[in-house]
Design a protein around this motif. Sequence first.
Motif, PDB file in Angstrom:
ATOM      1  N   ASP A 102     -43.771 -30.063  42.888  1.00  0.00           N
ATOM      2  CA  ASP A 102     -44.003 -31.459  42.489  1.00  0.00           C
ATOM      3  C   ASP A 102     -45.085 -32.046  43.392  1.00  0.00           C
ATOM      4  O   ASP A 102     -45.066 -31.867  44.607  1.00  0.00           O
ATOM      5  N   LEU A 103     -45.977 -32.770  42.773  1.00  0.00           N
ATOM      6  CA  LEU A 103     -47.045 -33.428  43.514  1.00  0.00           C
ATOM      7  C   LEU A 103     -46.568 -34.836  43.861  1.00  0.00           C
ATOM      8  O   LEU A 103     -46.387 -35.676  42.983  1.00  0.00           O
ATOM      9  N   ASP A 104     -46.380 -35.108  45.148  1.00  0.00           N
ATOM     10  CA  ASP A 104     -45.880 -36.418  45.580  1.00  0.00           C
ATOM     11  C   ASP A 104     -47.054 -37.286  46.015  1.00  0.00           C
ATOM     12  O   ASP A 104     -47.643 -37.064  47.071  1.00  0.00           O
ATOM     13  N   ILE A 105     -47.426 -38.259  45.202  1.00  0.00           N
ATOM     14  CA  ILE A 105     -48.559 -39.146  45.513  1.00  0.00           C
ATOM     15  C   ILE A 105     -48.083 -40.563  45.843  1.00  0.00           C
ATOM     16  O   ILE A 105     -48.861 -41.503  45.817  1.00  0.00           O
ATOM     17  N   THR A 106     -46.850 -40.713  46.183  1.00  0.00           N
ATOM     18  CA  THR A 106     -46.299 -42.028  46.514  1.00  0.00           C
ATOM     19  C   THR A 106     -46.995 -42.645  47.719  1.00  0.00           C
ATOM     20  O   THR A 106     -47.363 -43.833  47.696  1.00  0.00           O
ATOM     21  N   ALA A 107     -47.229 -41.880  48.742  1.00  0.00           N
ATOM     22  CA  ALA A 107     -47.895 -42.411  49.938  1.00  0.00           C
ATOM     23  C   ALA A 107     -49.321 -42.838  49.621  1.00  0.00           C
ATOM     24  O   ALA A 107     -49.797 -43.881  50.089  1.00  0.00           O
ATOM     25  N   PHE A 108     -50.019 -42.054  48.805  1.00  0.00           N
ATOM     26  CA  PHE A 108     -51.391 -42.403  48.424  1.00  0.00           C
ATOM     27  C   PHE A 108     -51.420 -43.690  47.597  1.00  0.00           C
ATOM     28  O   PHE A 108     -52.269 -44.560  47.803  1.00  0.00           O
TER      29      PHE A 108
END
Length: 176
Positions: A13-19
């Motif tokens: 899974d690609l986690d882009i929440t921080a970005f």
Amino acid sequence: MRRRHRRLTAQADLDITAFLNLMIVLVPVLLLGMVFTQIRMIELNFPGMEAGQAPASENFRLVVTVIPGGLEVADSERGLIEVLPVKDGGQDYQGLSALLQQIKARMPEKTDVTLEVGPDVDYQTLVTVMDTVRSYPAVVAASVVEAELFPDVSLMDAGEDRTLAQSASAADGGGV
């Protein structure tokens, strides 16, 4: 014997929440910063003539000298017009504006002034004097507008040992 290897079938899974959180904070901050960084420019001319050009002797050359002791308004050829010493710890900008309005009323076609600035004059004083000689607030048709005085400002250095001259008086033939 043959070994069987199982292939991993799990997808990463690609986690882009921080970005996304960074973008949500960064974009408004950058947009707000653009509003507060406005730069105001004042066009200046430096005194001097083209090669072979001779000055006309009948021209009125207005010179405003800015030194820590006060302000002097003079004609470069005829001499001192008015001395405005420091009042209450600050320069007399209202007196300068009133005097320049009188001069402008006598010579409406004149648009240039030379500021002679002493070495100990701070930047804010210089900018305030420049704004004062360029225009003044006037009431026209029930609204306040900036009326033009002398918008063509030239700068030159005053001597390091320059002091405020004695006040011009009517008996000496000085004054406006």
